[in-house]
Design a protein around this motif. Structure first.
Motif, short mmCIF file in Angstrom:
data_model
loop_
_atom_site.label_atom_id
_atom_site.label_comp_id
_atom_site.label_asym_id
_atom_site.label_seq_id
_atom_site.Cartn_x
_atom_site.Cartn_y
_atom_site.Cartn_z
N ARG A 203 -5.59 -0.63 -2.56
CA ARG A 203 -6.48 -1.80 -2.58
C ARG A 203 -5.73 -3.11 -2.40
NH1 ARG A 203 -7.99 -2.82 -7.32
NH2 ARG A 203 -6.53 -1.41 -8.38
N GLN B 264 -3.83 -6.16 -0.99
CA GLN B 264 -3.70 -6.83 0.29
C GLN B 264 -2.86 -8.08 0.10
OE1 GLN B 264 -7.64 -7.51 1.85
NE2 GLN B 264 -7.96 -5.36 2.36
N GLN C 244 0.84 -1.19 0.00
CA GLN C 244 0.00 0.00 0.00
C GLN C 244 0.88 1.25 0.00
OE1 GLN C 244 -3.43 0.01 2.55
NE2 GLN C 244 -3.90 -2.13 2.14
#
Length: 277
Positions: free
Chosen positions: A141, A143, A78
């Protein structure tokens, strides 16, 4: 009377112990949760403590966290939003991915390529040790959990290498993660390659787990990497084949992202196998 009171004293002692244990567990939980220094809603200021010029337009910026044991608190893959001012004093906000992980305590680093007309580039170009950078996050978004895929293919262009570098470091530095990484990294010239020393060290230290293939549009006379733009043939040769247990990540300039998406579609990579930062 003493015999009748003893059980009550024991019960009270057990109750106090249970409360103490519960309070301790709660403290550990919330202190762990609060270790990160980021705020997703508000900008926080971090002091620039070191600036290293890597090339004429690339520099590494190191920012101090509140304490030597603090962590930024950024999930793998991220990014953060950085706020600054352009050449005319107007506010500008742009996303960047640190090259550090939460295993790097007490600080975080950004490797920034500063473009002549870039609005946020102007802000970083003017930054000096002692100045503060306003940061908000985490954002993104993507992960990741160790072992979620057998292998990653990565297609990076220019400064798009930073999220790839972060994910790769997290994988390779985790002894329990056996995920393999196959990276194709494209640039215009040899001098444009960011983090080359770090990438080459990872390839040397983790043979068989991390492979990198450099592609240059304008290569030097002596060059053993790819030439031109990243092609379907290069992806076939240097990325894992499309299967349910792999994923291909891409990050680069918009034209490159679009071209890579088309290549992956043509080669049979389903949408769920692809992710664009």
């Amino acid at each position: 009377m003493e015999l009748l009171q003893t059980p009550n004293i024991e019960i009270i002692g057990v109750a106090v112990a249970i409360v103490a244990i519960g309070a301790g567990a709660a403290y550990l939980y919330f202190s762990k949760k609060s270790r990160g220094c980021l705020d997703p809603e508000n900008f926080r200021d971090f002091k620039l403590v070191k600036r290293t010029q890597i090339s004429h337009n690339v520099a590494r910026f190191q920012f101090a966290l509140p304490t030597p044991t603090s962590v930024l608190g950024l999930p793998i893959g991220q990014h953060i939003s950085c706020r600054g001012k352009d050449s005319v004093g107007e506010e500008v906000i742009k996303p960047y991915t640190p090259t550090t992980l939460d295993s790097d305590v007490g600080y975080f680093e950004l490797v920034i390529k500063m473009y002549p007309q870039g609005r946020m580039s102007h802000h970083f170009r003017e930054m000096r040790v002692g100045d503060y950078l306003s940061v908000k996050g985490p954002k993104g978004r993507f992960q990741y959990r160790p072992g979620q895929v057998r292998a990653f293919g990565m297609l990076a262009g220019g400064s798009g290498i930073t999220p790839m570098f972060q994910v790769t470091r997290a994988i390779l530095e985790n002894p329990k993660d056996n995920t393999k990484v196959h990276l194709i990294y494209a640039n215009v010239t040899f001098e444009d390659i960011l983090l080359k020393e770090e990438l080459d060290n990872l390839a040397a230290n983790f043979p068989g787990r991390f492979n990198i293939y450099y592609v240059l549009n304008q290569p030097p006379e002596v060059w053993n990497g790819g030439v031109g733009f990243v092609s379907k043939e290069m992806i076939q040769a240097y990325c894992p084949a499309p299967t349910a247990d792999i994923q291909v990540l891409r990050c680069g300039p918009p034209p490159m992202n679009k071209a890579m998406g088309a290549h992956l579609d043509d080669l049979g990579y389903m949408k769920e196998m692809q992710f664009q930062f």
